[in-house]
Write a protein that holds these residues in place. Structure first.
Motif, PDB file in Angstrom:
ATOM      1  N   LEU A   1     -18.717 -31.263  -8.609  1.00  0.00           N
ATOM      2  CA  LEU A   1     -19.848 -30.953  -7.738  1.00  0.00           C
ATOM      3  C   LEU A   1     -19.362 -30.606  -6.338  1.00  0.00           C
ATOM      4  CD1 LEU A   1     -22.882 -30.744  -7.354  1.00  0.00           C
ATOM      5  CD2 LEU A   1     -22.917 -33.212  -6.920  1.00  0.00           C
ATOM      6  N   GLY A   2     -18.376 -31.342  -5.849  1.00  0.00           N
ATOM      7  CA  GLY A   2     -17.801 -31.041  -4.538  1.00  0.00           C
ATOM      8  C   GLY A   2     -17.162 -29.669  -4.500  1.00  0.00           C
ATOM      9  N   ALA A   3     -16.462 -29.308  -5.560  1.00  0.00           N
ATOM     10  CA  ALA A   3     -15.853 -27.974  -5.627  1.00  0.00           C
ATOM     11  C   ALA A   3     -16.933 -26.902  -5.634  1.00  0.00           C
ATOM     12  CB  ALA A   3     -14.975 -27.855  -6.865  1.00  0.00           C
ATOM     13  N   PHE A   4     -18.011 -27.140  -6.355  1.00  0.00           N
ATOM     14  CA  PHE A   4     -19.122 -26.191  -6.367  1.00  0.00           C
ATOM     15  C   PHE A   4     -19.715 -26.043  -4.976  1.00  0.00           C
ATOM     16  CE2 PHE A   4     -23.683 -25.386  -6.646  1.00  0.00           C
ATOM     17  CZ  PHE A   4     -23.654 -24.126  -7.224  1.00  0.00           C
ATOM     18  N   PHE A   5     -19.936 -27.160  -4.288  1.00  0.00           N
ATOM     19  CA  PHE A   5     -20.495 -27.092  -2.936  1.00  0.00           C
ATOM     20  C   PHE A   5     -19.588 -26.285  -2.006  1.00  0.00           C
ATOM     21  CE2 PHE A   5     -23.209 -31.209  -3.191  1.00  0.00           C
ATOM     22  CZ  PHE A   5     -24.192 -30.513  -3.870  1.00  0.00           C
ATOM     23  N   LEU A   6     -18.282 -26.506  -2.110  1.00  0.00           N
ATOM     24  CA  LEU A   6     -17.371 -25.720  -1.268  1.00  0.00           C
ATOM     25  C   LEU A   6     -17.466 -24.234  -1.601  1.00  0.00           C
ATOM     26  CD1 LEU A   6     -14.159 -27.903  -0.998  1.00  0.00           C
ATOM     27  CD2 LEU A   6     -15.825 -27.382   0.786  1.00  0.00           C
ATOM     28  N   CYS A   7     -17.539 -23.903  -2.866  1.00  0.00           N
ATOM     29  CA  CYS A   7     -17.688 -22.498  -3.258  1.00  0.00           C
ATOM     30  C   CYS A   7     -19.034 -21.938  -2.815  1.00  0.00           C
ATOM     31  CB  CYS A   7     -17.541 -22.347  -4.769  1.00  0.00           C
ATOM     32  SG  CYS A   7     -15.894 -22.706  -5.388  1.00  0.00           S
ATOM     33  N   TRP A   8     -20.069 -22.745  -2.890  1.00  0.00           N
ATOM     34  CA  TRP A   8     -21.415 -22.286  -2.558  1.00  0.00           C
ATOM     35  C   TRP A   8     -21.574 -22.028  -1.055  1.00  0.00           C
ATOM     36  CZ3 TRP A   8     -24.594 -20.278  -5.886  1.00  0.00           C
ATOM     37  CH2 TRP A   8     -25.925 -20.066  -5.548  1.00  0.00           C
ATOM     38  N   THR A   9     -20.667 -22.544  -0.245  1.00  0.00           N
ATOM     39  CA  THR A   9     -20.743 -22.235   1.186  1.00  0.00           C
ATOM     40  C   THR A   9     -20.619 -20.738   1.424  1.00  0.00           C
ATOM     41  OG1 THR A   9     -18.371 -22.597   1.543  1.00  0.00           O
ATOM     42  CG2 THR A   9     -19.828 -24.470   1.939  1.00  0.00           C
TER      43      THR A   9
ATOM     44  N   THR B   1     -25.164 -24.609   5.574  1.00  0.00           N
ATOM     45  CA  THR B   1     -23.854 -24.177   5.116  1.00  0.00           C
ATOM     46  C   THR B   1     -22.778 -25.177   5.539  1.00  0.00           C
ATOM     47  OG1 THR B   1     -24.552 -21.867   5.189  1.00  0.00           O
ATOM     48  CG2 THR B   1     -22.186 -22.278   5.172  1.00  0.00           C
ATOM     49  N   ALA B   2     -22.859 -25.660   6.777  1.00  0.00           N
ATOM     50  CA  ALA B   2     -21.899 -26.653   7.245  1.00  0.00           C
ATOM     51  C   ALA B   2     -22.027 -27.958   6.453  1.00  0.00           C
ATOM     52  CB  ALA B   2     -22.106 -26.918   8.739  1.00  0.00           C
ATOM     53  N   ALA B   3     -23.262 -28.360   6.166  1.00  0.00           N
ATOM     54  CA  ALA B   3     -23.475 -29.587   5.387  1.00  0.00           C
ATOM     55  C   ALA B   3     -22.870 -29.463   3.992  1.00  0.00           C
ATOM     56  CB  ALA B   3     -24.971 -29.903   5.293  1.00  0.00           C
ATOM     57  N   LEU B   4     -23.004 -28.299   3.372  1.00  0.00           N
ATOM     58  CA  LEU B   4     -22.399 -28.095   2.055  1.00  0.00           C
ATOM     59  C   LEU B   4     -20.885 -28.225   2.118  1.00  0.00           C
ATOM     60  CD1 LEU B   4     -24.336 -25.107   0.467  1.00  0.00           C
ATOM     61  CD2 LEU B   4     -24.178 -27.436  -0.401  1.00  0.00           C
ATOM     62  N   GLY B   5     -20.288 -27.629   3.148  1.00  0.00           N
ATOM     63  CA  GLY B   5     -18.836 -27.708   3.288  1.00  0.00           C
ATOM     64  C   GLY B   5     -18.353 -29.133   3.482  1.00  0.00           C
ATOM     65  N   VAL B   6     -19.034 -29.872   4.344  1.00  0.00           N
ATOM     66  CA  VAL B   6     -18.639 -31.266   4.612  1.00  0.00           C
ATOM     67  C   VAL B   6     -18.858 -32.133   3.375  1.00  0.00           C
ATOM     68  CG1 VAL B   6     -19.236 -33.322   5.970  1.00  0.00           C
ATOM     69  CG2 VAL B   6     -19.003 -31.097   7.093  1.00  0.00           C
ATOM     70  N   LEU B   7     -20.015 -32.000   2.742  1.00  0.00           N
ATOM     71  CA  LEU B   7     -20.300 -32.803   1.557  1.00  0.00           C
ATOM     72  C   LEU B   7     -19.343 -32.445   0.417  1.00  0.00           C
ATOM     73  CD1 LEU B   7     -22.025 -34.942   0.207  1.00  0.00           C
ATOM     74  CD2 LEU B   7     -23.667 -33.149  -0.374  1.00  0.00           C
TER      75      LEU B   7
ATOM     76  N   LEU C   1     -16.889 -35.117  -1.362  1.00  0.00           N
ATOM     77  CA  LEU C   1     -16.941 -35.429  -2.795  1.00  0.00           C
ATOM     78  C   LEU C   1     -15.593 -35.224  -3.466  1.00  0.00           C
ATOM     79  CD1 LEU C   1     -20.406 -33.956  -3.793  1.00  0.00           C
ATOM     80  CD2 LEU C   1     -19.744 -36.359  -3.781  1.00  0.00           C
ATOM     81  N   ILE C   2     -14.869 -34.192  -3.059  1.00  0.00           N
ATOM     82  CA  ILE C   2     -13.555 -33.963  -3.649  1.00  0.00           C
ATOM     83  C   ILE C   2     -12.561 -35.041  -3.219  1.00  0.00           C
ATOM     84  CG2 ILE C   2     -11.538 -32.427  -3.591  1.00  0.00           C
ATOM     85  CD1 ILE C   2     -13.526 -30.081  -3.551  1.00  0.00           C
ATOM     86  N   GLY C   3     -12.624 -35.431  -1.960  1.00  0.00           N
ATOM     87  CA  GLY C   3     -11.641 -36.388  -1.444  1.00  0.00           C
ATOM     88  C   GLY C   3     -11.936 -37.852  -1.711  1.00  0.00           C
TER      89      GLY C   3
END
Length: 92
Positions: free
Chosen positions: A41-49, A77-83, A87-89
């Motif tokens: 999910l974290g990887a998806f959020f980073l991609c979705w930015t 967009t910033a919230a997606l990147g941070v979240l 999630l990944i870390g």
């Protein structure tokens, strides 16, 4: 539509495409949550930015865009990147 105050009937054809894009993304998020796949999910959020960046570019380049939507877009967009990074870390 998307903060564009002057969407023409021709431009409004994008609405079904955006709706499908967002529904697909939403379903993926719920499935990952239900499966406990937090890192995915974290990887998806980073991609979705990148979707947020592309949307920002459309809004910024349109002369009649609602400028308040630029700030909203940047915040989401910033919230997606941070979240996503969190999630990944730190997700189990």
């Amino acid at each position: 539509m998307f903060g564009l105050g002057s969407a023409t009937p021709e431009a409004s054809i994008l609405m079904p495409a955006a709706t499908g894009r967002n529904l697909g993304a939403g379903m993926f998020v719920w499935i990952m949550v239900l499966l406990g796949e937090h890192k995915s999910l974290g990887a998806f959020f980073l991609c979705w930015t990148w979707t947020g960046i592309a949307d920002f570019k459309v809004l910024y380049g349109h002369p009649k865009a609602e400028k308040r939507m630029l700030g909203v877009n940047v915040c989401y967009t910033a919230a997606l990147g941070v979240l996503g990074a969190f999630l990944i870390g730190y997700a189990p």
